[in-house]
Design a protein around this motif. Structure first.
Motif, mmCIF file in Angstrom:
data_model
loop_
_atom_site.group_PDB
_atom_site.id
_atom_site.type_symbol
_atom_site.label_atom_id
_atom_site.label_comp_id
_atom_site.label_asym_id
_atom_site.label_seq_id
_atom_site.Cartn_x
_atom_site.Cartn_y
_atom_site.Cartn_z
ATOM 1 N N ASN B 95 0.827 -1.214 0.000
ATOM 2 C CA ASN B 95 0.000 0.000 0.000
ATOM 3 C C ASN B 95 0.856 1.258 0.000
ATOM 4 O OD1 ASN B 95 -2.479 -1.490 0.298
ATOM 5 N ND2 ASN B 95 -1.791 -1.884 2.380
ATOM 6 N N ASN B 96 1.832 1.255 -0.885
ATOM 7 C CA ASN B 96 2.729 2.384 -0.949
ATOM 8 C C ASN B 96 2.127 3.597 -1.613
ATOM 9 O OD1 ASN B 96 5.460 2.497 -0.006
ATOM 10 N ND2 ASN B 96 5.663 0.493 -0.979
ATOM 11 N N MET B 97 1.219 3.328 -2.558
ATOM 12 C CA MET B 97 0.766 4.436 -3.391
ATOM 13 C C MET B 97 -0.698 4.752 -3.125
ATOM 14 S SD MET B 97 2.621 3.328 -6.938
ATOM 15 C CE MET B 97 2.100 4.761 -7.855
ATOM 16 N N VAL B 98 -1.044 6.012 -3.367
ATOM 17 C CA VAL B 98 -2.446 6.411 -3.346
ATOM 18 C C VAL B 98 -3.054 5.893 -4.649
ATOM 19 C CG1 VAL B 98 -4.035 8.348 -3.228
ATOM 20 C CG2 VAL B 98 -1.839 8.457 -2.043
ATOM 21 N N PRO B 99 -4.054 5.022 -4.570
ATOM 22 C CA PRO B 99 -4.490 4.287 -5.754
ATOM 23 C C PRO B 99 -5.072 5.149 -6.876
ATOM 24 C CG PRO B 99 -5.902 3.799 -3.861
ATOM 25 C CD PRO B 99 -4.748 4.586 -3.357
ATOM 26 N N TYR B 100 -5.579 6.327 -6.529
ATOM 27 C CA TYR B 100 -6.199 7.146 -7.570
ATOM 28 C C TYR B 100 -5.277 8.250 -8.082
ATOM 29 C CZ TYR B 100 -7.243 9.596 -3.220
ATOM 30 O OH TYR B 100 -7.142 10.188 -1.987
ATOM 31 N N LEU B 101 -3.994 8.185 -7.704
ATOM 32 C CA LEU B 101 -3.043 9.155 -8.249
ATOM 33 C C LEU B 101 -2.049 8.421 -9.146
ATOM 34 C CD1 LEU B 101 -2.208 11.385 -5.120
ATOM 35 C CD2 LEU B 101 -3.896 11.795 -6.916
ATOM 36 N N THR B 102 -1.616 9.078 -10.215
ATOM 37 C CA THR B 102 -0.642 8.466 -11.113
ATOM 38 C C THR B 102 0.710 8.400 -10.413
ATOM 39 O OG1 THR B 102 0.045 10.584 -12.005
ATOM 40 C CG2 THR B 102 -1.793 9.490 -13.117
#
Ligand SMILES: Nc1ncnc2c1ncn2[C@@H]1O[C@H](COP(=O)(O)OP(=O)(O)OP(=O)(O)O)[C@@H](O)[C@H]1O
Ligand SMILES: [Mg+2]
Lengths: 383, 242
Positions: B95-102
């Motif tokens: 879960n490293n990334m914000v899923p709705y951001l590129t």
């Protein structure tokens, strides 16, 4: 920053958010239609009284403001007219009869007896008012005109049961008024002495001096002073009760019960709205716990997280309510005039206002949940 | 070189029904700018607990932690959050990334949070991602990226705002061997180039070959520190053989 995150998330999941806005739109349609129905039905009950060209309604005392039970005679009319500050008084009575029109078509109408030219007679929008005290003439309200094919100059036939006999009366239509429903029925307004001949039951003597009506409609010199005048009338005229129009229609049979039923329905629609919105955002929030933990771990303040959640809820709600309102107005255009639905600006604004509040209230739980997510979860540790 | 991070006899005790667990027990370490440290040890030896304390996410039961000379214990919650986004860079196991951001937006997020989002910052974010081999992937959403690519985005995000300390929790856990080597090697290079203090928790002992120092924990205590290049290579090679 919170708004940035909210907008990005909505945009990248626009299908899902739009679907949810549609659900809110449907709830909006429901709430607005119930409100319009409440107004429409309420209107059907109170329209004649609400629009009266009089400031006080005078009943016999001790009849619980029931118009059908109340009886006021000519003497009371004269006494009332003598009370200082009273401008004019008219006697008015109400009954229910069947109007025959076209070929074998029937319409239940309220038959209202008034004194020609006195308070109680509605102004006409077509034709002329009543002139003769015993004239075989009638004013029909807009609702009768819409539901029949009757016009000024036509004759109408009224069927009434007197004793056990069916009696038929033919009246000439001299005027059409705006909507004046009484007791949820469209109305036919006739001279009181003619009313006495037609009304179901035993016909009266037919002398004006013996005229007994249900109520008196009182016009005041200073309408703003109605409170004091009501007291004055009750003091100076024996055995009567005087109230304003609002009190009068609130006491018509069924009015309060009907309004409270519809208001309850609307309350529950709003409650369902709160639960649906709350449920949706809560489920979504549960799925977002890892990413919120991560955002907090990298240093996003709680305020940012809260604003992001709130912004989303507000956007989804506003879009949904806007779509719902547009849909409601479109739908309402397709309804025939006879459906008792009235969109009053006040009721619509109130409905929209409460719907807009429903979103944030429903979303509160999920926002609180988001604020409580521990950044430690990002490292797979629970505190 | 200056010391970026220092712990003074730091401890973390968890109270549970069967008594007290000494997850971290009087650990004193210091890490210099430009130094890349691998934190290893068996499961339950206290690695994550120590990392969480260094990340200001967990309060020590005892002892002190100083980052850039500032004592974490002296800060209130709001200050700690601000400190975290300014001075610390993170990569997480999942879960490293914000899923709705590129990919690019995820890196830029760190600049936005710090109020440093501008043209220069955007340019640096692009360069950093390109450097990490993601030049073609800038506008992809996380779901369009592999686990290794996501780890590299996280590395870019951990470095973009010029933090003092970079903490990486098992960055290679979900990667195949080849990818793992690539990711850790690039990570180590960037730590050295940009002069950050880097700490990587890893189960994969082969990855320690890119570190300047290996800190081995056991039962919450420092079991062993290896800092000569020769010994580090030997340690990593033994792991490779297993
Ligand atoms: N919230 C907690 N409550 C009680 N005990 C805990 C808690 N978190 C961790 N522990 C205990 O503290 C010790 C150290 O845990 P920690 O997660 O720091 O180890 P680790 O080295 O990261 O292990 P792993 O390699 O499995 O991730 C373990 O014995 C663990 O059971
Ligand atoms: Mg761990």
């Amino acid at each position: 920053m919170g708004i940035y995150l909210a907008l990005k998330e909505i945009w990248r999941n626009r299908g899902r958010f739009f679907l949810f806005s549609l659900v809110i739109a449907l709830i909006t349609v429901l709430v607005l239609f119930i409100a319009a129905l409440a107004d429409g039905l309420g209107n059907g009950n109170k329209e004649y009284i609400e629009k009266l060209n009089g400031d006080l309604i005078v009943y016999k005392a001790n009849v619980d403001l029931s118009i059908p039970t109340s009886r006021v005679d000519r003497g009371k009319r004269t006494e009332t007219l003598r009370v200082p500050g009273v401008k004019d008084v008219g006697q008015a009575s109400f009954s229910s009869v069947v109007l025959l029109h076209g070929e074998n078509k029937k319409l239940n109408v309220a038959l209202i007896g008034v004194e020609p030219g006195k308070p109680g007679e509605p102004p006409v929008v077509q034709g002329r008012g009543l002139t003769e005290k015993r004239g075989k003439e009638a004013i029909i309200d807009r609702n009768v005109a819409l539901r029949t094919n009757l016009h000024v100059g036509d004759d109408l036939t009224i069927k009434s049961i007197q004793g056990t006999q069916e009696e038929f009366f033919v009246l000439r239509i001299v005027g059409v008024s705006d909507g004046r429903q009484y007791s949820l029925q469209p109305s036919v307004i006739v001279p009181h002495l003619t009313f006495d001949l037609i009304k179901p039951g035993t016909p009266a003597t037919g002398n004006e001096t013996d005229l007994i009506s249900n109520v008196l409609i009182v016009q005041l010199q200073d309408p703003a002073n109605w409170k004091n005048m009501a007291v004055a009338v009750e003091e100076q005229v024996n055995d009567v009760r005087a109230v304003d129009r609002k009190t009068a229609y609130e006491n018509t049979p069924g009015y309060s019960a009907q309004q409270s039923t519809l208001n309850t329905q609307n309350f529950f629609s709003l409650l369902i709205g709160i639960l649906v919105i709350g449920g949706f955002f809560q489920i979504q929030m549960l799925q977002k716990v890892p990413q919120i933990g991560m955002l907090k771990a990298i240093g996003a303040p709680n305020g940012t997280i809260g604003i992001a959640a709130l912004t989303q809820i507000i956007i989804v709600t506003v879009v949904g309510v806007a779509i719902g309102t547009a849909l409601t107005l479109l739908l309402s255009l397709t309804f025939p005039a006879t459906v008792p639905i009235v969109f009053s600006p006040n009721a619509i604004l109130l409905g929209i206002g409460s719907l807009l509040l429903v979103g944030p209230i429903g979303g509160l739980v999920s926002i609180r949940y988001a604020l409580r997510v521990e950044p430690l979860t990002a490292l797979g540790l629970a505190s | 070189m200056a010391i970026a991070l220092e712990t003074v006899s730091v401890s973390k005790f968890y109270k549970s029904d069967n008594g007290i667990t000494k997850a971290v027990d009087a650990v004193s370490i210091d890490i210099k700018q430009g130094e890349f440290v691998a934190l290893v040890g068996p499961s339950g030896s206290g690695k994550t607990s120590l990392l969480a304390m260094l990340a200001t996410l967990l309060a020590p039961s005892d002892g002190a932690i100083l980052i850039d000379g500032q004592d974490l214990a002296q800060m209130n919650d709001a200050r700690r959050t601000a400190f975290r986004r300014e001075k610390i860079g993170f990569t997480f196991q999942q879960n490293n990334m914000v899923p709705y951001l590129t990919a690019l937006e995820n890196v830029e997020l760190m600049l936005r949070l710090n109020g440093k989002y501008n043209r220069v910052g955007r340019e640096r974010a692009r360069e950093l991602l390109t450097r990490l081999g993601l030049g073609e992937r800038l506008n992809n959403l996380p779901r369009q990226l592999s686990g290794g690519q996501q780890q590299r985005v996280a590395i870019a995000r951990a470095l973009i705002h010029n933090p003092s300390v970079v903490l990486a929790d098992e960055p290679t856990a979900s990667l195949d061997t080849e990818r793992a080597h690539q990711v850790v090697q690039t990570f180590a290079n960037l730590i050295h180039e940009q002069n950050r203090a880097g700490i990587m928790v890893t189960h994969d002992l082969r990855m320690t070959q890119y570190a300047d120092r290996i800190i081995q924990m056991r039962d919450g205590q420092l079991a062993r520190t290896i800092s000569s290049p020769h010994e580090i290579r030997a340690f990593a090679t033994t792991a490779e053989a297993n």
